[in-house]
Write an enzyme that holds these catalytic residues in place. Structure first.
Site, mmCIF file in Angstrom:
data_model
loop_
_atom_site.group_PDB
_atom_site.id
_atom_site.type_symbol
_atom_site.label_atom_id
_atom_site.label_comp_id
_atom_site.label_asym_id
_atom_site.label_seq_id
_atom_site.Cartn_x
_atom_site.Cartn_y
_atom_site.Cartn_z
ATOM 1 N N LEU A 141 0.789 -1.053 0.038
ATOM 2 C CA LEU A 141 -0.121 0.013 0.029
ATOM 3 C C LEU A 141 0.897 1.383 0.147
ATOM 4 C CD1 LEU A 141 -2.643 -1.098 2.596
ATOM 5 C CD2 LEU A 141 -3.108 -0.338 0.156
ATOM 6 N N ASP A 148 13.733 4.849 11.427
ATOM 7 C CA ASP A 148 12.572 4.067 12.219
ATOM 8 C C ASP A 148 11.787 5.045 12.746
ATOM 9 O OD1 ASP A 148 11.181 2.550 14.031
ATOM 10 O OD2 ASP A 148 12.841 1.533 15.227
ATOM 11 N N TYR A 185 -2.797 -6.581 16.717
ATOM 12 C CA TYR A 185 -2.890 -5.505 15.843
ATOM 13 C C TYR A 185 -4.120 -4.998 15.702
ATOM 14 C CZ TYR A 185 -3.570 -4.695 10.742
ATOM 15 O OH TYR A 185 -3.719 -4.251 9.405
ATOM 16 N N LYS A 237 -4.682 -0.777 15.762
ATOM 17 C CA LYS A 237 -5.408 -0.219 14.462
ATOM 18 C C LYS A 237 -6.563 0.511 15.183
ATOM 19 C CE LYS A 237 -2.999 -1.019 11.004
ATOM 20 N NZ LYS A 237 -2.169 0.138 10.160
#
Length: 301
Positions: free
Chosen positions: A19, A73, A171, A175
Site C-alpha cells: 500500500l 525508524d 494488531y 489499529k
C-alpha cells in the site's frame, strides 16, 4: 507531472512495498514531491537486509517525478523527527503525512506473548503518533509565523481495528488506537490548518496475502479488486488541498468501493433517574439490546 497534488510535499511511511509504495507512486503521479520512508524489515519486523525505500524513490525519479528515500525508524523520536526534517530540508516544506508502516505478529490471545504485543503496538500506534507529533509541531510553528498550512494527515487503520480479528489481538488494538488518535488530532490541530483522517484499506499485500490465499476470484475484465493501487486514489485525494472540510472521518476502501464508516454513536438508552440495582440494570440492558443494531461480525469468528 501535474495533478491535484502539484507542488505538495508528501511523506509516506512504510512506502517500500504494498500500500505504501502504491500511495507514493500515486502522489508522485499527481505532482507531489515524495519522501519515501521504509525501514526494510521482514513481515514480522525482523531485520530484512533490504532498502526498498531507495528502489521506490528511484522508480519515481525514473518516471519523471521527485522523491527522496528515508530509511529511519519512525517509531523512535529521532527517526520521526528526522523524517519530517528530511521533507523540510530537501523540499522546503511539508504538506501531507501518510502513515502506513506496520508489520504483524499474529497469535491467539493465550499464545500472544508480551514482546509480540509490544512490537506491534510500537510500530503501528507509536509509529503513527511520533511522525504526527513532529509534523504537527512544524505546522503549528508555520501557523504562528503567519504561513497558514493547508496540511493533511492520512492514517491507516484496518477492518481489524473497527470490528476485531481473531488471532490479531495486538494488531486490532493498535489499529483501533489509531482511530482514536485520529479523532483527537483532528480536533486539536484544526486551528493550525491541519485535517486528519483515517483509511481502513482492504488490499493484497505482504500482510494480507495469507488471509486472502485461495479466497479471491480471478480479476474480472482486467480489474484486480485486491490490488493496493485501488486504495491510493482516496488517500491521494484526502492528502490534497481539494479535500478541504473533510477531517476526523473514517473511510473503508476496497477495490472500487469507498465507505464512510460511522463509529460509536448513542443508541437505545434507558434512564431510571436514580441508581439501578444489578438485577434492574441487567433487565434494562437486555431490553435495550433487543432494540439495538447487532454488532458487525469479528473477522475470522
Amino acid at each position: 507531472m501535474s495533478g491535484i497534488c502539484d507542488g505538495r510535499v508528501v511523506v509516506v511511511t512504510g512506502a517500500g512495498r504494498g500500500l505504501g509504495r502504491a500511495h507514493a507512486l500515486a502522489f508522485a503521479a499527481e505532482g507531489a514531491r515524495v519522501v519515501v520512508n521504509d525501514l526494510g524489515v521482514a513481515l514480522d519486523g525482523a531485520p530484512g537486509g533490504e532498502n526498498p525505500a531507495d528502489a521506490v524513490a528511484a522508480e519515481i525519479l525514473a518516471l519523471g517525478g521527485q522523491a527522496v528515500a528515508h530509511g529511519g525508524d519512525i517509531a523512535t523520536g529521532e527517526g520521526a523527527a528526522s523524517l519530517i526534517r528530511t521533507a523540510v530540508e530537501r523540499y522546503g516544506r511539508l504538506d501531507t503525512l501518510v502513515s502506513n508502516a506496520g508489520f504483524l505478529r499474529d497469535r491467539m490471545l493465550v499464545n500472544l506473548d508480551e514482546h509480540d504485543w509490544d512490537a506491534v503496538i510500537r510500530v503501528h500506534l507509536k509509529g503513527h503518533f511520533l511522525p504526527l507529533k513532529h509534523a504537527a509541531a512544524y505546522w503549528r510553528a508555520e501557523a504562528k509565523a503567519g504561513r497558514a498550512p493547508v496540511a493533511r494527515v492520512v492514517h491507516t487503520s484496518s477492518g481489524a481495528g473497527l470490528l476485531g480479528s481473531v488471532g490479531q489481538g495486538n494488531y486490532s488494538a493498535a489499529k483501533a488506537g489509531i482511530v482514536g488518535l485520529t479523532l483527537v488530532a483532528a480536533a486539536e490541530l484544526a486551528r493550525y490548518g491541519v485535517q486528519v483522517n483515517v483509511v481502513a484499506p482492504a488490499a493484497r499485500t505482504r500482510m494480507t496475502e495469507r488471509a486472502f490465499a485461495g479466497t479471491m476470484a480471478a480479476p474480472a475484465a482486467g480489474f484486480d479488486a485486491m490490488a493496493p493501487e485501488n486504495v491510493s486514489p482516496l488517500v491521494v485525494w484526502l492528502g490534497s488541498a481539494g479535500s478541504i472540510g473533510v477531517t476526523g472521518r473514517v473511510f473503508e476502501a476496497e477495490g472500487g468501493r469507498i465507505t464512510v464508516m460511522e463509529g460509536w454513536r448513542p443508541g437505545p438508552t434507558a434512564d431510571k433517574g436514580t441508581r439501578w440495582s444489578p438485577a434492574e440494570a441487567g433487565e434494562a440492558a437486555r431490553e435495550l439490546l433487543t432494540a439495538a443494531a447487532p454488532p458487525g461480525p469479528v473477522y475470522g469468528a
